[in-house]
Design an enzyme around this catalytic site. Structure first.
Site, PDB file in Angstrom:
ATOM      1  N   CYS A 152       0.700  -1.190   0.026  1.00  0.00           N
ATOM      2  CA  CYS A 152       0.208   0.103  -0.046  1.00  0.00           C
ATOM      3  C   CYS A 152       1.052   1.299  -0.007  1.00  0.00           C
ATOM      4  O   CYS A 152       1.563   1.374  -1.135  1.00  0.00           O
ATOM      5  CB  CYS A 152      -0.852  -0.007   1.091  1.00  0.00           C
ATOM      6  SG  CYS A 152      -2.367   1.107   0.967  1.00  0.00           S
ATOM      7  N   HIS A 155      -3.540  -5.678   1.340  1.00  0.00           N
ATOM      8  CA  HIS A 155      -2.923  -5.885   2.344  1.00  0.00           C
ATOM      9  C   HIS A 155      -2.773  -7.385   2.930  1.00  0.00           C
ATOM     10  O   HIS A 155      -3.448  -7.879   3.738  1.00  0.00           O
ATOM     11  CB  HIS A 155      -3.508  -5.265   3.686  1.00  0.00           C
ATOM     12  CG  HIS A 155      -3.429  -3.447   3.582  1.00  0.00           C
ATOM     13  ND1 HIS A 155      -2.051  -3.128   4.060  1.00  0.00           N
ATOM     14  CD2 HIS A 155      -3.985  -2.619   2.988  1.00  0.00           C
ATOM     15  CE1 HIS A 155      -2.393  -1.637   4.122  1.00  0.00           C
ATOM     16  NE2 HIS A 155      -3.398  -1.465   3.304  1.00  0.00           N
ATOM     17  N   GLU A 162      -0.892  -8.678   4.990  1.00  0.00           N
ATOM     18  CA  GLU A 162      -0.617  -8.816   6.347  1.00  0.00           C
ATOM     19  C   GLU A 162      -1.955  -8.697   7.324  1.00  0.00           C
ATOM     20  O   GLU A 162      -1.934  -9.190   8.374  1.00  0.00           O
ATOM     21  CB  GLU A 162       0.451  -7.916   6.961  1.00  0.00           C
ATOM     22  CG  GLU A 162      -0.335  -6.292   7.268  1.00  0.00           C
ATOM     23  CD  GLU A 162      -0.639  -5.497   5.843  1.00  0.00           C
ATOM     24  OE1 GLU A 162      -1.073  -4.580   6.007  1.00  0.00           O
ATOM     25  OE2 GLU A 162      -0.310  -6.057   4.795  1.00  0.00           O
TER      26      GLU A 162
END
Length: 221
Positions: free
Chosen positions: A84, A198, A200
């Site tokens: 990002c 994302h 994660e």
């Protein structure tokens, strides 16, 4: 594997990123942007809003002292991942081709969205088959990836286009205006990776998906 996660004023995904790589058994360290040295196998530039996204996303962060270490690491063939805001930084640094613009609808997009694997001839997506769909959160206001036609053609030729936005059936969709619906790319040497979604934030099924962990695992195996 040693993973360095860089922290800038306004970064907000460093702990999520650390948690994901800890799950994968990595030795992780969060490094403040004022430092000028990094000793790691993989450098991760996480998501957030570095310097409040003033001027444009990543434009100020690229002048942080730590960035020279990132460039040197890349020159030596080290692995770099930008997620990002981190992807936006890599574009500003010129380590990845193209630029980022405001979302086509001028609105911030925050939701889970499917991605389709376009190329897996790289370490990052080596655990996923071409055409595989993953469900990953997106959260950005400037994720409209752009590059010119000639550069885009070269990227396809070099297998640098890695991920595209799609629906649950794999049909490519226009999420934010990105050229060819691109969500993630890499450099010619397949050592530097950038994506707007994302992974994660999708590392445990209690969070609705662990597809992100499957993606990140390729970098550490």
């Amino acid at each position: 594997m040693k993973v360095a996660i860089l922290l800038f004023p306004g970064t907000n995904c460093e702990q999520d990123t650390k948690y994901a790589f800890d799950l994968l058994g990595c030795k992780t360290e969060i490094i403040w942007h004022k430092q000028n040295e990094v000793n790691a196998d993989l450098i991760v530039l996480p998501g957030g809003f570095s310097y409040g996204d003033y001027l444009r996303t990543g434009a100020i962060a690229k002048f942080s002292p730590i960035m020279q270490a990132v460039v040197e690491h890349a020159k030596k063939g080290g692995f770099v991942l930008g997620i990002c805001n981190g992807f936006q930084m890599l574009l500003e640094l010129g380590l990845l081709p193209g630029a980022m613009r405001r979302n086509e609808n001028m609105s911030f997009i925050s939701k889970y969205n499917h991605l389709k694997v376009i190329n897996n001839n790289n370490k990052f997506l080596s655990n996923l088959k071409v055409g595989k769909l993953v469900n990953i959160p997106v959260a950005h206001g400037e994720g409209n990836y752009y590059t010119d036609k000639n550069t885009l053609a070269q990227m396809y030729e070099n297998e640098q286009v890695l991920l595209k936005y799609c629906d649950e059936n794999g049909k490519e969709i226009n999420l934010n205006g990105s050229v060819d619906h691109i969500a993630g790319i890499c450099d010619k040497n397949k050592k530097i990776f950038g994506l707007m979604p994302h992974p994660e934030r999708a590392c445990d099924k209690i969070l609705s998906s662990n597809d992100g962990l499957k993606m990140l695992k390729g970098l550490v195996c």
